[in-house]
Design a protein around this motif. Structure first.
Motif, PDB file in Angstrom:
ATOM      1  N   UNK A 292     -43.610   5.834  30.705  1.00 40.20           N
ATOM      2  CA  UNK A 292     -42.285   6.105  30.151  1.00 40.20           C
ATOM      3  C   UNK A 292     -42.308   7.362  29.286  1.00 40.20           C
ATOM      4  N   UNK A 293     -43.386   7.555  28.539  1.00 41.69           N
ATOM      5  CA  UNK A 293     -43.523   8.792  27.776  1.00 41.69           C
ATOM      6  C   UNK A 293     -43.505  10.006  28.708  1.00 41.69           C
ATOM      7  N   UNK A 294     -44.046   9.830  29.905  1.00 47.00           N
ATOM      8  CA  UNK A 294     -44.102  10.937  30.869  1.00 47.00           C
ATOM      9  C   UNK A 294     -42.723  11.406  31.301  1.00 47.00           C
ATOM     10  N   UNK A 295     -41.717  10.574  31.146  1.00 53.20           N
ATOM     11  CA  UNK A 295     -40.351  10.987  31.471  1.00 53.20           C
ATOM     12  C   UNK A 295     -39.754  11.877  30.389  1.00 53.20           C
ATOM     13  N   UNK A 296     -40.424  11.946  29.235  1.00 50.74           N
ATOM     14  CA  UNK A 296     -39.880  12.676  28.096  1.00 50.74           C
ATOM     15  C   UNK A 296     -40.805  13.773  27.571  1.00 50.74           C
ATOM     16  N   UNK A 297     -42.076  13.739  27.991  1.00 49.24           N
ATOM     17  CA  UNK A 297     -43.041  14.743  27.550  1.00 49.24           C
ATOM     18  C   UNK A 297     -43.622  15.468  28.763  1.00 49.24           C
ATOM     19  N   UNK A 298     -44.004  16.731  28.548  1.00 41.56           N
ATOM     20  CA  UNK A 298     -44.567  17.512  29.650  1.00 41.56           C
ATOM     21  C   UNK A 298     -45.879  16.923  30.132  1.00 41.56           C
ATOM     22  N   UNK A 299     -46.673  16.414  29.192  1.00 42.55           N
ATOM     23  CA  UNK A 299     -48.001  15.912  29.539  1.00 42.55           C
ATOM     24  C   UNK A 299     -48.321  14.693  28.679  1.00 42.55           C
ATOM     25  N   UNK A 300     -48.924  13.680  29.286  1.00 42.53           N
ATOM     26  CA  UNK A 300     -49.365  12.491  28.568  1.00 42.53           C
ATOM     27  C   UNK A 300     -50.846  12.279  28.850  1.00 42.53           C
ATOM     28  N   UNK A 301     -51.623  12.156  27.790  1.00 41.00           N
ATOM     29  CA  UNK A 301     -53.038  11.814  27.896  1.00 41.00           C
ATOM     30  C   UNK A 301     -53.176  10.362  27.468  1.00 41.00           C
ATOM     31  N   UNK A 302     -53.689   9.516  28.358  1.00 42.95           N
ATOM     32  CA  UNK A 302     -53.702   8.076  28.124  1.00 42.95           C
ATOM     33  C   UNK A 302     -55.133   7.561  28.163  1.00 42.95           C
TER      34      UNK A 302
ATOM     35  N   UNK B 107     -47.582  12.054  37.986  1.00 42.88           N
ATOM     36  CA  UNK B 107     -48.182  13.397  38.053  1.00 42.88           C
ATOM     37  C   UNK B 107     -48.581  13.985  36.708  1.00 42.88           C
ATOM     38  N   UNK B 108     -47.811  13.724  35.679  1.00 43.85           N
ATOM     39  CA  UNK B 108     -48.108  14.339  34.379  1.00 43.85           C
ATOM     40  C   UNK B 108     -48.785  13.388  33.396  1.00 43.85           C
ATOM     41  N   UNK B 109     -49.371  12.299  33.921  1.00 45.32           N
ATOM     42  CA  UNK B 109     -50.168  11.392  33.092  1.00 45.32           C
ATOM     43  C   UNK B 109     -51.629  11.480  33.525  1.00 45.32           C
ATOM     44  N   UNK B 110     -52.508  11.744  32.572  1.00 37.24           N
ATOM     45  CA  UNK B 110     -53.947  11.761  32.824  1.00 37.24           C
ATOM     46  C   UNK B 110     -54.575  10.565  32.132  1.00 37.24           C
ATOM     47  N   UNK B 111     -55.162   9.672  32.924  1.00 36.15           N
ATOM     48  CA  UNK B 111     -55.817   8.479  32.376  1.00 36.15           C
ATOM     49  C   UNK B 111     -57.315   8.722  32.243  1.00 36.15           C
TER      50      UNK B 111
ATOM     51  N   UNK C  14     -41.951  18.397  22.770  1.00 38.35           N
ATOM     52  CA  UNK C  14     -42.246  17.409  23.815  1.00 38.35           C
ATOM     53  C   UNK C  14     -43.295  17.953  24.775  1.00 38.35           C
ATOM     54  N   UNK C  15     -44.273  18.632  24.202  1.00 38.35           N
ATOM     55  CA  UNK C  15     -45.344  19.176  25.025  1.00 38.35           C
ATOM     56  C   UNK C  15     -46.358  18.132  25.441  1.00 38.35           C
ATOM     57  N   UNK C  16     -47.043  17.517  24.449  1.00 38.44           N
ATOM     58  CA  UNK C  16     -48.130  16.588  24.759  1.00 38.44           C
ATOM     59  C   UNK C  16     -48.026  15.328  23.913  1.00 38.44           C
ATOM     60  N   UNK C  17     -48.129  14.191  24.571  1.00 34.67           N
ATOM     61  CA  UNK C  17     -48.227  12.899  23.900  1.00 34.67           C
ATOM     62  C   UNK C  17     -49.558  12.267  24.273  1.00 34.67           C
TER      63      UNK C  17
ATOM     64  N   UNK D  88     -39.418  10.828  21.593  1.00 35.41           N
ATOM     65  CA  UNK D  88     -39.305  12.214  22.041  1.00 35.41           C
ATOM     66  C   UNK D  88     -38.261  12.967  21.222  1.00 35.41           C
ATOM     67  N   UNK D  89     -37.197  12.278  20.853  1.00 35.87           N
ATOM     68  CA  UNK D  89     -36.159  12.907  20.056  1.00 35.87           C
ATOM     69  C   UNK D  89     -36.598  13.249  18.648  1.00 35.87           C
ATOM     70  N   UNK D  90     -37.578  12.503  18.119  1.00 40.25           N
ATOM     71  CA  UNK D  90     -38.093  12.751  16.773  1.00 40.25           C
ATOM     72  C   UNK D  90     -39.228  13.755  16.739  1.00 40.25           C
TER      73      UNK D  90
END
Length: 268
Positions: free
Chosen positions: A72-82, A97-101, A56-59, A50-52
């Protein structure tokens, strides 16, 4: 994620979850067992990425398994698509809440062009058709986006006799049942094809205190164990388990188990 795909990569290829579309589903344990026994990545991995990242919008986490890295990515990015091709893995994934599988393949991601700040593949890239995956990563990447391949290597247990018995099982007994792509995990993805401007990453490890049940539960999730059972060699894991319980002794007191973690990160 997982441990070899029907269509391996060129120039260097999961774990360990299934990142290829045609991997036989019975090579892996069910998603719930996988989620219970697979080790979690150190939180420094997602914080570092996230720092790089340019934003930190979408991962996007590809070959996500049951969400070990996604959450864990969800703690640093607004949205995670998995995404993972295994329905059982997605069905057992940890909700956030911000992870979509979604069930999906690394080589055909249902993600809009130019919208993603980070693409990750944890313990899964050795399953992919890498050229196709990399093309998809470039397609969905926003300007300045990053790609990261994360893996953890062969475990070490803080007891010489247990370590010796584990080594014989891993290399000599169950070794012939690993797919050839497993070597990329053993090598920490250092020899996998990675055609990007690479950035330095910290050396990390997963450290856990496990009792015999947790230790053997993790090993029971290996695809090589499943394949040995299918080949009529269930005795390999059974005999190993009996030896581990006997050697462990001390009423099953937890012992430290460590996995080296490698992060290869580059600019898309």
């Amino acid at each position: 994620m997982t441990d070899s795909p029907a269509n391996g990569p060129t120039s260097g290829h999961a774990s360990e979850t299934s990142g290829a579309a045609n991997v036989p589903s019975n090579w892996f344990t069910g998603g719930a067992e996988y989620a219970t026994y697979r080790p979690e990545y150190p939180t420094q991995v997602s914080a570092f990425l996230a720092g790089l990242a340019p934003s930190t919008g979408t991962a996007v986490d590809v070959g996500c398994g049951t969400g070990q890295l996604s959450t864990q990515l969800a703690d640093n990015f607004d949205r995670v698509l998995a995404f993972d091709p295994s329905e059982s893995q997605i069905g057992a994934a940890t909700a956030k809440p911000n992870v979509t599988y979604e069930v999906g393949r690394a080589e055909n991601l249902p993600v809009a062009d130019g919208t993603v700040d980070l693409v990750t593949a944890a313990q899964s890239a050795h399953w992919f058709n890498l050229p196709e995956f990399y093309a998809e990563a470039r397609r969905i990447a926003a300007p300045g986006a990053l790609i990261a391949l994360v893996s953890y290597g062969v475990l070490r247990i803080a007891d010489a006799e247990l370590q010796e018995r584990f080594g014989r099982f891993y290399y000599d007994e169950i070794g012939p049942f690993w797919d050839s792509e497993r070597r990329y995990v053993d090598e920490g993805y250092r020899t996998i094809d990675f055609p990007f401007e690479e950035l330095d990453a910290p050396e990390l490890s997963i450290d856990r205190d496990l009792d015999p049940e947790g230790f053997l539960g993790y090993i029971g999730t290996w695809s090589a164990v499943r394949k040995a059972e299918e080949a009529g060699r269930a005795d390999l894991f059974q005999n190993f388990s009996a030896d581990i319980v006997r050697i462990w002794g001390d009423n099953g007191r937890p012992r430290q188990v460590s996995w080296p973690v490698t992060v290869r990160v580059g600019k898309l």
